[in-house]
Write a protein that holds these residues in place. Sequence first.
Motif, PDB file in Angstrom:
ATOM      1  N   UNK A  10       0.837  -1.203   0.000  1.00 44.31           N
ATOM      2  CA  UNK A  10       0.000   0.000   0.000  1.00 44.31           C
ATOM      3  C   UNK A  10       0.872   1.254   0.000  1.00 44.31           C
ATOM      4  N   UNK A  11       1.890   1.239   0.852  1.00 44.69           N
ATOM      5  CA  UNK A  11       2.734   2.421   0.975  1.00 44.69           C
ATOM      6  C   UNK A  11       3.672   2.597  -0.203  1.00 44.69           C
ATOM      7  N   UNK A  12       4.269   1.496  -0.670  1.00 40.02           N
ATOM      8  CA  UNK A  12       5.385   1.649  -1.606  1.00 40.02           C
ATOM      9  C   UNK A  12       5.057   1.249  -3.047  1.00 40.02           C
ATOM     10  N   UNK A  13       3.826   0.769  -3.294  1.00 38.57           N
ATOM     11  CA  UNK A  13       3.463   0.452  -4.684  1.00 38.57           C
ATOM     12  C   UNK A  13       2.391   1.412  -5.201  1.00 38.57           C
ATOM     13  N   UNK A  21       6.883  -0.794  10.397  1.00 36.99           N
ATOM     14  CA  UNK A  21       6.414  -0.856   9.008  1.00 36.99           C
ATOM     15  C   UNK A  21       5.565   0.361   8.650  1.00 36.99           C
ATOM     16  N   UNK A  22       4.878   0.917   9.641  1.00 41.40           N
ATOM     17  CA  UNK A  22       4.060   2.104   9.382  1.00 41.40           C
ATOM     18  C   UNK A  22       4.946   3.339   9.251  1.00 41.40           C
ATOM     19  N   UNK A  23       5.999   3.400  10.067  1.00 41.06           N
ATOM     20  CA  UNK A  23       6.775   4.646  10.155  1.00 41.06           C
ATOM     21  C   UNK A  23       8.004   4.674   9.253  1.00 41.06           C
ATOM     22  N   UNK A  24       8.437   3.516   8.739  1.00 43.29           N
ATOM     23  CA  UNK A  24       9.734   3.477   8.056  1.00 43.29           C
ATOM     24  C   UNK A  24       9.765   4.300   6.766  1.00 43.29           C
ATOM     25  N   UNK A  25      10.969   4.693   6.391  1.00 42.62           N
ATOM     26  CA  UNK A  25      11.182   5.361   5.099  1.00 42.62           C
ATOM     27  C   UNK A  25      11.101   4.309   3.994  1.00 42.62           C
ATOM     28  N   UNK A  26      10.790   4.717   2.769  1.00 49.67           N
ATOM     29  CA  UNK A  26      10.783   3.726   1.683  1.00 49.67           C
ATOM     30  C   UNK A  26      12.182   3.143   1.486  1.00 49.67           C
ATOM     31  N   UNK A  64      13.180  -3.840  -2.457  1.00 53.29           N
ATOM     32  CA  UNK A  64      12.474  -4.773  -1.577  1.00 53.29           C
ATOM     33  C   UNK A  64      13.385  -5.974  -1.362  1.00 53.29           C
ATOM     34  N   UNK A  65      14.406  -5.752  -0.574  1.00 53.94           N
ATOM     35  CA  UNK A  65      15.373  -6.801  -0.274  1.00 53.94           C
ATOM     36  C   UNK A  65      15.578  -6.841   1.233  1.00 53.94           C
ATOM     37  N   UNK A  66      15.908  -8.028   1.753  1.00 51.39           N
ATOM     38  CA  UNK A  66      15.913  -8.191   3.209  1.00 51.39           C
ATOM     39  C   UNK A  66      16.659  -7.094   3.960  1.00 51.39           C
ATOM     40  N   UNK A  67      17.906  -6.829   3.615  1.00 49.01           N
ATOM     41  CA  UNK A  67      18.636  -5.866   4.433  1.00 49.01           C
ATOM     42  C   UNK A  67      18.212  -4.432   4.169  1.00 49.01           C
ATOM     43  N   UNK A  68      17.759  -4.142   2.950  1.00 48.99           N
ATOM     44  CA  UNK A  68      17.282  -2.784   2.663  1.00 48.99           C
ATOM     45  C   UNK A  68      16.050  -2.485   3.523  1.00 48.99           C
ATOM     46  N   UNK A  69      15.133  -3.454   3.622  1.00 49.63           N
ATOM     47  CA  UNK A  69      13.919  -3.261   4.424  1.00 49.63           C
ATOM     48  C   UNK A  69      14.283  -3.205   5.911  1.00 49.63           C
TER      49      UNK A  69
END
Length: 483
Positions: free
Chosen positions: A191-194, A247-252, A256-261
Amino acid sequence: MVSRVIPVDPFDLIIFGATGDLARRKILPGLFHRFTVGQMPEEARIVGTARSEMDNDAFRGVIRDSLLEFAPRAAEQTGLLERFLEKLSYVCVDVKGDQGWGDLAGFMRPDAVRAFYLSVSPSLFGEIAARLNENGIATPDSRIVVEKPFGHDLASARALNASLRQSFDEHQIYRIDHYLGKETVQNLMALRFANSLWEPLWNSTHIDHVQITVAESLGVEGRGEYYDRSGAMRDMVQNHLMQLLCLTAMEPPSRFQPNAVRDEKVKVIEALEPVAPSDIVRGQYRDRNGEGSYRDHAGDPNSQTECFVAMKVNVGNWRWAGTPFYLRTGKKLRARTSEIVVVFRDPPHMIFPKMEKHRGNALIIRLQPDEGITLRTTIKEPGPGGMRLAEVSLDMTFADALGSHAEAQDAYERLIMDVIRGDQTLFMRGDEVESAWAWIDPIIKGWEESETAPVSYDAGGSGPDDALMLLHRGGRRWREIEV
Ligand code: NAD
């Protein structure tokens, strides 16, 4: 919508504690469901281990009974059930002794993915990891899955991380928080990033506050003594609520990779400000209808452990300065419900007569009971009678919107398949867990030093009045816990 199932590579999955509650209620039913939808390759094999002596047939019998009890529709799928059971074997392993390790080593195939699921007490994690290593069962590519609780405080979490890392690298360790396996939680990221719609609004200029509620209708009956050693802060806030907050507050993330998220989630935790004691409410439910109070269930008439927490949390960064996050979780509340409510600011200037119960725009992300997303909007009330406003909800319940595609896939089955795929995105990294404890520890220490007691609340209600006041002070109110 057509359901798409992407098969995973052949695997050898070893479950430690395979006769325990979690394995029988969640892990094996989850695996069975993946088998029934065709995701499990023919060559997949599952080995159960525990302390009791039994042969393969006896173990399959235990799991057959569990699947009939806990796996939806297993009773109608007896052919599939028997084929699934053929994949199971049993090895008796006392993880504190030498028995069984040689059998396990002999079982492993060189070319299959290796995964070890530790569905046992965390006190056994280090020992199991070490023995897997010593006996040549673990390889540099194999994966180890561990369950919560991951530590009791920062020091114990560090010790647990250190004991696992003696035998496994961080990229092999999968710390489960099953909330991250929920469809809606992942949808929050989609929802947030797509979508480009939300990002311009996703900040303190447009969002007044965020509420995160995980309410349970059950008390701690039957496991009160165990629960009394942890409490809501350790059992729920440190993991599930913090993950939802992140997950609600994080920056984009850039990818979409494990360490990036996970890097972005850690940054949120590190930006959390210390919480003033006046911004936290702790509670214990009192007896109603003779069902017993928290203290009755805990077996300690003087227990100071909280089974309810509400708190106002500030994320100290540019995006969120001035937008508090209110977290709330508790036992024996009106209903079992988990949701994130993003409440938008009112229009800067209202040209219409004020509605009596105007609550404004809110995006409600429901995790349970029925996963879905609702957008609360204001419209003109239909019909004559002037310009009267009304609130309506644009509602998307996944089960209605997506039909069979949204058919309940339990969080556990999704996460286990991610382990086999080697995808750590939805698992907590070691530094993430430690950062969460580093923020929680001083709060718990403050309670212990101040010796203030939790306030009591009615079982079956919305929690203590003080928790309502926490929002009222800021001119806000909680969304009702809906039955
Ligand atoms: P359980 O007590 O029902 O089962 C424990 C299992 O470990 C049994 O199969 C037992 O035989 C095995 N075991 C214990 N000591 C052993 C030893 N020395 N050698 C070999 N096997 C041994 O526990 P559970 O409820 O299934 O929980 C397992 C883990 O999952 C715990 O860490 C728990 O905190 C966590 N967890 C459980 C749940 C749940 O819903 N049950 C939810 C979240 C996390």
